[in-house]
Design a protein around this motif. Structure first.
Motif, PDB file in Angstrom:
ATOM      1  N   MET A   1     -21.753   4.242 -18.367  1.00 28.94           N
ATOM      2  CA  MET A   1     -22.236   5.007 -17.209  1.00 28.94           C
ATOM      3  C   MET A   1     -21.386   4.740 -15.976  1.00 28.94           C
ATOM      4  SD  MET A   1     -26.408   4.988 -17.474  1.00 28.94           S
ATOM      5  CE  MET A   1     -26.743   3.352 -18.093  1.00 28.94           C
ATOM      6  N   MET A   2     -20.986   3.486 -15.810  1.00 27.76           N
ATOM      7  CA  MET A   2     -20.156   3.119 -14.656  1.00 27.76           C
ATOM      8  C   MET A   2     -18.791   3.797 -14.749  1.00 27.76           C
ATOM      9  SD  MET A   2     -21.501   0.237 -12.838  1.00 27.76           S
ATOM     10  CE  MET A   2     -22.158  -1.390 -13.188  1.00 27.76           C
ATOM     11  N   GLU A   3     -18.247   3.797 -15.961  1.00 27.53           N
ATOM     12  CA  GLU A   3     -16.924   4.379 -16.159  1.00 27.53           C
ATOM     13  C   GLU A   3     -16.936   5.885 -15.991  1.00 27.53           C
ATOM     14  OE1 GLU A   3     -15.812   3.024 -20.027  1.00 27.53           O
ATOM     15  OE2 GLU A   3     -15.177   1.053 -19.297  1.00 27.53           O
ATOM     16  N   ASP A   4     -17.999   6.513 -16.434  1.00 29.54           N
ATOM     17  CA  ASP A   4     -18.079   7.966 -16.346  1.00 29.54           C
ATOM     18  C   ASP A   4     -19.518   8.404 -16.061  1.00 29.54           C
ATOM     19  OD1 ASP A   4     -17.971  10.664 -16.553  1.00 29.54           O
ATOM     20  OD2 ASP A   4     -17.196  10.729 -18.613  1.00 29.54           O
ATOM     21  N   PRO A   5     -19.809   8.562 -14.775  1.00 31.99           N
ATOM     22  CA  PRO A   5     -21.183   8.904 -14.369  1.00 31.99           C
ATOM     23  C   PRO A   5     -21.724  10.195 -15.010  1.00 31.99           C
ATOM     24  CG  PRO A   5     -19.928   8.185 -12.474  1.00 31.99           C
ATOM     25  CD  PRO A   5     -18.948   8.328 -13.609  1.00 31.99           C
ATOM     26  N   ARG A   6     -20.828  11.011 -15.569  1.00 35.07           N
ATOM     27  CA  ARG A   6     -21.335  12.221 -16.235  1.00 35.07           C
ATOM     28  C   ARG A   6     -22.122  11.879 -17.505  1.00 35.07           C
ATOM     29  NH1 ARG A   6     -15.802  15.096 -17.077  1.00 35.07           N
ATOM     30  NH2 ARG A   6     -15.431  12.878 -17.481  1.00 35.07           N
ATOM     31  N   THR A   7     -21.929  10.658 -17.988  1.00 38.06           N
ATOM     32  CA  THR A   7     -22.648  10.258 -19.214  1.00 38.06           C
ATOM     33  C   THR A   7     -24.017   9.635 -18.908  1.00 38.06           C
ATOM     34  OG1 THR A   7     -21.754   8.011 -19.268  1.00 38.06           O
ATOM     35  CG2 THR A   7     -20.432   9.712 -20.355  1.00 38.06           C
ATOM     36  N   ILE A   8     -24.401   9.606 -17.626  1.00 43.20           N
ATOM     37  CA  ILE A   8     -25.647   8.912 -17.259  1.00 43.20           C
ATOM     38  C   ILE A   8     -26.867   9.470 -17.998  1.00 43.20           C
ATOM     39  CG2 ILE A   8     -27.294   8.527 -15.360  1.00 43.20           C
ATOM     40  CD1 ILE A   8     -24.883   7.906 -13.558  1.00 43.20           C
ATOM     41  N   SER A   9     -27.042  10.796 -17.971  1.00 50.06           N
ATOM     42  CA  SER A   9     -28.247  11.363 -18.601  1.00 50.06           C
ATOM     43  C   SER A   9     -28.338  11.043 -20.083  1.00 50.06           C
ATOM     44  CB  SER A   9     -28.293  12.875 -18.403  1.00 50.06           C
ATOM     45  OG  SER A   9     -28.702  13.152 -17.089  1.00 50.06           O
ATOM     46  N   VAL A  10     -27.244  11.283 -20.794  1.00 51.46           N
ATOM     47  CA  VAL A  10     -27.274  11.033 -22.236  1.00 51.46           C
ATOM     48  C   VAL A  10     -27.410   9.530 -22.528  1.00 51.46           C
ATOM     49  CG1 VAL A  10     -24.778  10.911 -22.686  1.00 51.46           C
ATOM     50  CG2 VAL A  10     -26.299  11.722 -24.470  1.00 51.46           C
ATOM     51  N   SER A  11     -26.824   8.703 -21.674  1.00 50.98           N
ATOM     52  CA  SER A  11     -26.936   7.257 -21.877  1.00 50.98           C
ATOM     53  C   SER A  11     -28.389   6.793 -21.719  1.00 50.98           C
ATOM     54  CB  SER A  11     -26.054   6.497 -20.886  1.00 50.98           C
ATOM     55  OG  SER A  11     -24.696   6.760 -21.153  1.00 50.98           O
ATOM     56  N   ILE A  12     -29.090   7.386 -20.774  1.00 52.95           N
ATOM     57  CA  ILE A  12     -30.504   7.029 -20.570  1.00 52.95           C
ATOM     58  C   ILE A  12     -31.304   7.431 -21.807  1.00 52.95           C
ATOM     59  CG2 ILE A  12     -32.578   7.544 -19.216  1.00 52.95           C
ATOM     60  CD1 ILE A  12     -30.721   5.892 -17.569  1.00 52.95           C
ATOM     61  N   GLU A  13     -30.968   8.599 -22.369  1.00 55.50           N
ATOM     62  CA  GLU A  13     -31.679   9.024 -23.582  1.00 55.50           C
ATOM     63  C   GLU A  13     -31.422   8.041 -24.734  1.00 55.50           C
ATOM     64  OE1 GLU A  13     -30.139  12.952 -23.559  1.00 55.50           O
ATOM     65  OE2 GLU A  13     -31.568  13.569 -22.012  1.00 55.50           O
ATOM     66  N   ILE A  14     -30.176   7.609 -24.847  1.00 57.69           N
ATOM     67  CA  ILE A  14     -29.853   6.628 -25.901  1.00 57.69           C
ATOM     68  C   ILE A  14     -30.549   5.299 -25.619  1.00 57.69           C
ATOM     69  CG2 ILE A  14     -27.989   5.354 -27.042  1.00 57.69           C
ATOM     70  CD1 ILE A  14     -26.226   7.839 -26.403  1.00 57.69           C
ATOM     71  N   LEU A  15     -30.646   4.965 -24.349  1.00 60.07           N
ATOM     72  CA  LEU A  15     -31.354   3.736 -23.975  1.00 60.07           C
ATOM     73  C   LEU A  15     -32.812   3.793 -24.433  1.00 60.07           C
ATOM     74  CD1 LEU A  15     -31.425   1.046 -22.468  1.00 60.07           C
ATOM     75  CD2 LEU A  15     -31.846   2.299 -20.348  1.00 60.07           C
TER      76      LEU A  15
ATOM     77  N   GLN B   1     -35.358  10.951 -10.305  1.00 56.67           N
ATOM     78  CA  GLN B   1     -34.885  10.392  -9.041  1.00 56.67           C
ATOM     79  C   GLN B   1     -33.835   9.305  -9.283  1.00 56.67           C
ATOM     80  OE1 GLN B   1     -37.973   8.623  -6.625  1.00 56.67           O
ATOM     81  NE2 GLN B   1     -36.802   8.980  -4.745  1.00 56.67           N
ATOM     82  N   LEU B   2     -34.119   8.446 -10.253  1.00 54.32           N
ATOM     83  CA  LEU B   2     -33.181   7.358 -10.552  1.00 54.32           C
ATOM     84  C   LEU B   2     -31.848   7.899 -11.055  1.00 54.32           C
ATOM     85  CD1 LEU B   2     -35.591   4.760 -12.228  1.00 54.32           C
ATOM     86  CD2 LEU B   2     -34.429   4.507 -10.023  1.00 54.32           C
ATOM     87  N   ILE B   3     -31.907   8.938 -11.891  1.00 51.47           N
ATOM     88  CA  ILE B   3     -30.662   9.531 -12.395  1.00 51.47           C
ATOM     89  C   ILE B   3     -29.841  10.095 -11.236  1.00 51.47           C
ATOM     90  CG2 ILE B   3     -29.716  11.443 -13.774  1.00 51.47           C
ATOM     91  CD1 ILE B   3     -31.860  10.839 -15.884  1.00 51.47           C
ATOM     92  N   THR B   4     -30.516  10.732 -10.291  1.00 51.43           N
ATOM     93  CA  THR B   4     -29.819  11.254  -9.109  1.00 51.43           C
ATOM     94  C   THR B   4     -29.145  10.128  -8.328  1.00 51.43           C
ATOM     95  OG1 THR B   4     -31.511  12.960  -8.971  1.00 51.43           O
ATOM     96  CG2 THR B   4     -30.109  12.683  -7.036  1.00 51.43           C
ATOM     97  N   PHE B   5     -29.899   9.047  -8.083  1.00 50.50           N
ATOM     98  CA  PHE B   5     -29.317   7.886  -7.375  1.00 50.50           C
ATOM     99  C   PHE B   5     -28.072   7.364  -8.086  1.00 50.50           C
ATOM    100  CE2 PHE B   5     -33.754   6.574  -5.728  1.00 50.50           C
ATOM    101  CZ  PHE B   5     -33.562   7.263  -4.543  1.00 50.50           C
ATOM    102  N   MET B   6     -28.187   7.223  -9.396  1.00 51.18           N
ATOM    103  CA  MET B   6     -27.080   6.655 -10.166  1.00 51.18           C
ATOM    104  C   MET B   6     -25.851   7.539 -10.120  1.00 51.18           C
ATOM    105  SD  MET B   6     -28.815   4.869 -13.534  1.00 51.18           S
ATOM    106  CE  MET B   6     -30.123   6.008 -13.947  1.00 51.18           C
ATOM    107  N   MET B   7     -26.079   8.854 -10.188  1.00 54.57           N
ATOM    108  CA  MET B   7     -24.964   9.807 -10.147  1.00 54.57           C
ATOM    109  C   MET B   7     -24.285   9.748  -8.784  1.00 54.57           C
ATOM    110  SD  MET B   7     -25.127  12.252 -12.873  1.00 54.57           S
ATOM    111  CE  MET B   7     -26.342  13.285 -13.665  1.00 54.57           C
ATOM    112  N   GLU B   8     -25.098   9.684  -7.733  1.00 53.38           N
ATOM    113  CA  GLU B   8     -24.552   9.660  -6.378  1.00 53.38           C
ATOM    114  C   GLU B   8     -23.783   8.377  -6.099  1.00 53.38           C
ATOM    115  OE1 GLU B   8     -27.948  10.321  -3.916  1.00 53.38           O
ATOM    116  OE2 GLU B   8     -27.917  12.492  -4.237  1.00 53.38           O
ATOM    117  N   ASP B   9     -24.296   7.283  -6.604  1.00 55.05           N
ATOM    118  CA  ASP B   9     -23.652   5.993  -6.341  1.00 55.05           C
ATOM    119  C   ASP B   9     -23.743   5.083  -7.577  1.00 55.05           C
ATOM    120  OD1 ASP B   9     -22.688   3.619  -5.467  1.00 55.05           O
ATOM    121  OD2 ASP B   9     -24.102   3.363  -3.807  1.00 55.05           O
ATOM    122  N   PRO B  10     -22.691   5.152  -8.417  1.00 57.60           N
ATOM    123  CA  PRO B  10     -22.700   4.388  -9.679  1.00 57.60           C
ATOM    124  C   PRO B  10     -22.898   2.876  -9.489  1.00 57.60           C
ATOM    125  CG  PRO B  10     -20.948   6.011  -9.711  1.00 57.60           C
ATOM    126  CD  PRO B  10     -21.495   6.004  -8.316  1.00 57.60           C
TER     127      PRO B  10
END
Lengths: 235, 235
Positions: free
Chosen positions: A178-192, B173-182
């Protein structure tokens, strides 16, 4: 009150039928997890739906076995050992039902992932090892239930730490992605959430094993240390 | 088998003592959640440790009440209604114990957050509303248990949807925060686990309410729709 040998044999048969039904329910739940994981790896959306739809079969088993136990207790007034077995069943099926819920949750998450994004390979691999351990724990906890096997029960309790370690590893890996590529945040949360569901399956298998130790030894080993459990099953 | 009035009165007293003990355990669990949430909001690390250390009191209650129920069933051979009550207790305390685990988990997460990062205000606010609903559900589920109150039980089951909605809101909300600021990813994940723990508390309160409906009506309402439950409690 057992008034004759015939009644006593009937009673034994009833207890045996309950035990068999628990194992049947366990097999169904195991199958549900396997299918959910297959669906997660293959991206088979129909399989996801199948797992979700089959969850009601698990629920029906829980309700049915619960009723069987109450009927037997009310009619047969079982003594200490048999009563302990029935109470163990009542608790075990609650955990099995919740494992079933986790399987349905995995299927639902897999559906979500494949309808929006693609699973990256390394994540699947991590989850695969973790789920291998959790599935093995479930299988062993049911084996130990069937054979009243203390050593195997203690082994399952011990294995839960491995699932927890694997979970922390998956979590670290996902945070890095997620840190390396914030575009993966949503899918990473689902995997989490999927990893969390697998970790919970391990917890439930551990609970079942603790009930088995209780059933056999007549001593409650929930909330005691692993060392105490091992001392208990050796004694 | 009640052989005289004296025995019957003793039996009644035993059942009443078990019910009282469940409510006492419920009060303890409620207190644990409140303290954990206070610790989360205030960042009081000592309070976190206190909650973690108190978890064994909840566990001891579970084991003790379990034993009480088994003893009563073995000695008194209760008939249908009383047996149902005792089985409800056995299931209820399992859920209460797991709520206790969630409180300890929240305390542990709060500790982690405050020893590394600071909670941003909006996140706390979101979680506060969600936890308000979950706590209210727990309180009402125990009230309904004490007063065998079907309408309140059904209300708790219904309220669980609100906790789930709140959870999805916090997640978005958390996903938005994370996207805005990794850089907020790690702390956001910790808050996500706290939100998940609160959502679970709601699930457990819902389970308890379903057991109460079962106890009163003698009908199992787990795994049926909300509409069916409402029809059931009205009937």
């Amino acid at each position: 009150m057992m008034n004759n040998e015939h009644t006593s044999k009937q009673f034994e048969a009833e207890l045996e039928a309950v035990r068999a039904r628990v194992l049947q329910m366990g097999g169904l739940v195991e199958e549900q997890i396997k299918l959910a994981l297959d669906a997660l790896i293959s991206g088979d959306l129909e399989l996801c739906t199948k797992v979700e739809n089959n969850d009601h079969l698990v629920n029906a088993q829980e309700v049915g076995i619960d009723e069987d136990c109450s009927t037997i207790i009310a009619r047969r007034q079982p003594a200490a050992g048999d009563l302990r077995m029935l109470m163990t069943v009542v608790k075990t099926i609650t955990d099995l039902e919740r494992i079933g819920d986790e399987a349905a949750k995995i299927a639902r998450m897999a559906k979500l992932i494949y309808s929006t994004d693609r699973l990256q390979q390394p994540r699947t691999v991590e989850i695969r090892r973790m789920s291998g351990i959790a599935l093995e724990m479930l299988r062993k906890s049911l084996d130990a239930f069937a054979r009243l096997d203390l050593a195997t029960s203690a082994e399952v309790v011990r294995r839960d730490q491995h699932v927890d370690e694997e979970f922390r590893g998956v979590l670290r890996q996902l945070i890095t992605f997620m840190m390396e590529d914030p575009r993966t945040i949503s899918v990473s949360i689902e995997i989490l959430f999927i990893a969390k569901a697998i970790e919970r399956i391990g917890d439930h298998a551990k609970n079942i094993s603790e009930y088995v130790i209780y059933m056999v030894k007549g001593k409650d080993v929930r909330h005691v240390t692993l060392e105490e459990i091992e001392r208990e099953v050796m004694g």
